[in-house]
Design a protein around this motif. Structure first.
Motif, PDB file in Angstrom:
ATOM      1  N   LYS A 110      31.591  43.681  38.358  1.00 55.10           N
ATOM      2  CA  LYS A 110      32.220  42.532  38.186  1.00 55.10           C
ATOM      3  C   LYS A 110      33.709  41.903  38.737  1.00 55.10           C
ATOM      4  O   LYS A 110      33.785  40.988  38.099  1.00 55.10           O
ATOM      5  CB  LYS A 110      32.027  42.963  36.747  1.00 55.10           C
ATOM      6  CG  LYS A 110      32.233  41.812  35.221  1.00 55.10           C
ATOM      7  CD  LYS A 110      32.499  43.019  33.850  1.00 55.10           C
ATOM      8  CE  LYS A 110      33.121  41.912  33.363  1.00 55.10           C
ATOM      9  NZ  LYS A 110      32.892  42.688  31.900  1.00 55.10           N
ATOM     10  N   LEU A 111      34.394  43.153  39.203  1.00 54.17           N
ATOM     11  CA  LEU A 111      35.896  42.814  39.424  1.00 54.17           C
ATOM     12  C   LEU A 111      35.418  41.980  40.017  1.00 54.17           C
ATOM     13  O   LEU A 111      36.044  40.840  40.468  1.00 54.17           O
ATOM     14  CB  LEU A 111      36.634  44.314  39.678  1.00 54.17           C
ATOM     15  CG  LEU A 111      36.578  44.745  38.509  1.00 54.17           C
ATOM     16  CD1 LEU A 111      37.098  46.609  38.942  1.00 54.17           C
ATOM     17  CD2 LEU A 111      37.747  44.724  37.371  1.00 54.17           C
ATOM     18  N   LEU A 112      34.613  41.750  41.216  1.00 52.06           N
ATOM     19  CA  LEU A 112      34.868  40.893  42.664  1.00 52.06           C
ATOM     20  C   LEU A 112      34.956  39.703  42.500  1.00 52.06           C
ATOM     21  O   LEU A 112      35.350  39.292  43.197  1.00 52.06           O
ATOM     22  CB  LEU A 112      33.717  41.502  43.627  1.00 52.06           C
ATOM     23  CG  LEU A 112      34.505  43.038  45.051  1.00 52.06           C
ATOM     24  CD1 LEU A 112      33.102  43.745  45.490  1.00 52.06           C
ATOM     25  CD2 LEU A 112      35.310  42.296  45.738  1.00 52.06           C
ATOM     26  N   LYS A 113      33.706  39.622  41.137  1.00 51.00           N
ATOM     27  CA  LYS A 113      33.809  38.420  41.074  1.00 51.00           C
ATOM     28  C   LYS A 113      34.315  37.196  40.530  1.00 51.00           C
ATOM     29  O   LYS A 113      34.030  35.978  39.856  1.00 51.00           O
ATOM     30  CB  LYS A 113      31.953  38.472  40.207  1.00 51.00           C
ATOM     31  CG  LYS A 113      30.742  38.770  40.943  1.00 51.00           C
ATOM     32  CD  LYS A 113      30.506  38.178  41.710  1.00 51.00           C
ATOM     33  CE  LYS A 113      29.058  38.385  43.194  1.00 51.00           C
ATOM     34  NZ  LYS A 113      27.601  38.300  42.464  1.00 51.00           N
ATOM     35  N   GLN A 114      35.047  37.712  39.827  1.00 47.99           N
ATOM     36  CA  GLN A 114      36.795  37.212  39.097  1.00 47.99           C
ATOM     37  C   GLN A 114      37.828  37.178  40.093  1.00 47.99           C
ATOM     38  O   GLN A 114      38.500  36.420  39.388  1.00 47.99           O
ATOM     39  CB  GLN A 114      37.467  38.459  38.109  1.00 47.99           C
ATOM     40  CG  GLN A 114      35.745  38.559  36.787  1.00 47.99           C
ATOM     41  CD  GLN A 114      36.797  39.554  35.969  1.00 47.99           C
ATOM     42  OE1 GLN A 114      37.466  40.670  36.088  1.00 47.99           O
ATOM     43  NE2 GLN A 114      35.618  39.836  35.144  1.00 47.99           N
ATOM     44  N   CYS A 115      37.472  37.759  41.290  1.00 47.67           N
ATOM     45  CA  CYS A 115      38.589  37.671  42.695  1.00 47.67           C
ATOM     46  C   CYS A 115      39.040  36.241  43.266  1.00 47.67           C
ATOM     47  O   CYS A 115      37.710  34.841  43.008  1.00 47.67           O
ATOM     48  CB  CYS A 115      38.255  38.522  43.150  1.00 47.67           C
ATOM     49  SG  CYS A 115      39.146  40.291  42.598  1.00 47.67           S
ATOM     50  N   PRO A 116      38.948  35.436  44.116  1.00 50.09           N
ATOM     51  CA  PRO A 116      39.590  34.089  44.639  1.00 50.09           C
ATOM     52  C   PRO A 116      38.476  34.872  45.762  1.00 50.09           C
ATOM     53  O   PRO A 116      38.609  35.707  45.782  1.00 50.09           O
ATOM     54  CB  PRO A 116      41.181  34.594  45.145  1.00 50.09           C
ATOM     55  CG  PRO A 116      41.926  35.687  44.586  1.00 50.09           C
ATOM     56  CD  PRO A 116      41.220  36.588  43.882  1.00 50.09           C
TER      57      PRO A 116
END
Length: 289
Positions: A110-116
């Protein structure tokens, strides 16, 4: 009568093989479909990125600067028209939250999908079919720009990660026949691009170490590990890097390796010296008896 029995046995064997094959094929197709998304063809930034590629001509740059890029696969390429682009790969760029999760063993997806993110474009030699490098385009100050030319990943890795069929086959050989999600992300301090897959709610990671290194800090390039294993291995390294950005992270340090081997040598010399002195004292005492 015997022929009927043989026919029945043959039909039964065929049906048995079909029963075994269909689930495997279905699993392969399912994983392949997941790896087929997201597609660059449907990306909202596709038009802008294609315009940047046309304007900047990265293939020409790679050919002109092949010596500086130090990609052996480019050595015999003298004409950029002999190069073509492979399937682009979406690669996330971790932020602070992801680094914290990597050190604390918290969920990453989930955190990765919020990254650039960036798009990594493999570059292929038309004549040989060999992957000769890659380039990345990411959003910098609101505009899609080239962030890296030449590529960190090996030809074999580029060939794998840009082909959904090969990725599905790779997962199957690793014993993973179904996944719910995936993401690629690069951790530059570790000189590694990771493939994260989610299987039955659990996260697994495949490290692809940049360059020709096959192993770093106990993780072998191209092997699948549980998140626990990866965190226990790279977590302390990331912590060290964050505390001291100039410290070693990623590739093994040759200087440090030399220091490691100096210690046993010093100890050995001390032992030899002690043995000589001990032998001399022993002989003196024996002479006095």
């Amino acid at each position: 009568m015997k022929s009927k029995v043989m026919l029945i046995m043959l039909i039964s064997l065929t049906l048995f093989c079909v029963v075994l094959t269909v689930p495997t094929f279905a699993s392969f197709s399912s994983i392949k479909q997941i790896f087929d998304t997201p597609s660059f063809e449907n990306a909202p930034e596709k038009t802008e990125i294609e315009a940047a590629i046309k304007e900047k001509n990265p293939l020409g740059f790679m050919v002109r600067n092949k010596d500086e890029l130090n990609r052996a696969e480019l050595a015999e390429v003298n004409d950029p028209t002999n190069l073509t682009l492979g399937r682009p790969v979406k690669v996330f760029i971790p932020n602070e939250s992801v680094f914290q999760a990597l050190m604390k063993n918290d969920p990453l997806t989930k955190l990765l999908k919020q990254c650039p993110y960036a798009w990594e474009f493999p570059v292929i030699n038309k004549k040989s079919g060999e992957f000769v490098g890659s380039f990345r385009i990411e959003k910098i100050q609101g505009k899609w720009e080239f962030s890296e030319l030449g590529g960190y990943l090996s030809s074999q890795t580029l060939s794998l990660i840009s082909d959904s069929s090969r990725l599905a086959d790779f997962m199957g050989k690793a014993g993973v026949y179904a996944i719910e999600d995936y993401a690629f992300f690069t951790v530059m301090p570790l000189h590694t691009t990771f493939l994260l897959v989610v299987k039955e709610g659990e996260e697994y990671l495949v490290p692809f170490i940049h360059g020709d290194w096959k192993e770093a800090y106990g993780l072998r390039s191209g092997e699948i590990y549980s998140r626990d294993k990866v965190v226990s291995t790279v977590g302390p390294v990331l912590q060290q890097f964050r505390e001291n950005p100039n410290s070693l992270a990623g590739y093994p340090n040759k200087t440090d390796n030399k220091n490691i081997f100096k210690l046993p040598l010093i100890v050995l010399l001390i032992i030899i010296f002690g043995a000589v002195i001990g032998f001399y004292v022993f002989r003196r005492r024996m002479g006095q008896v």
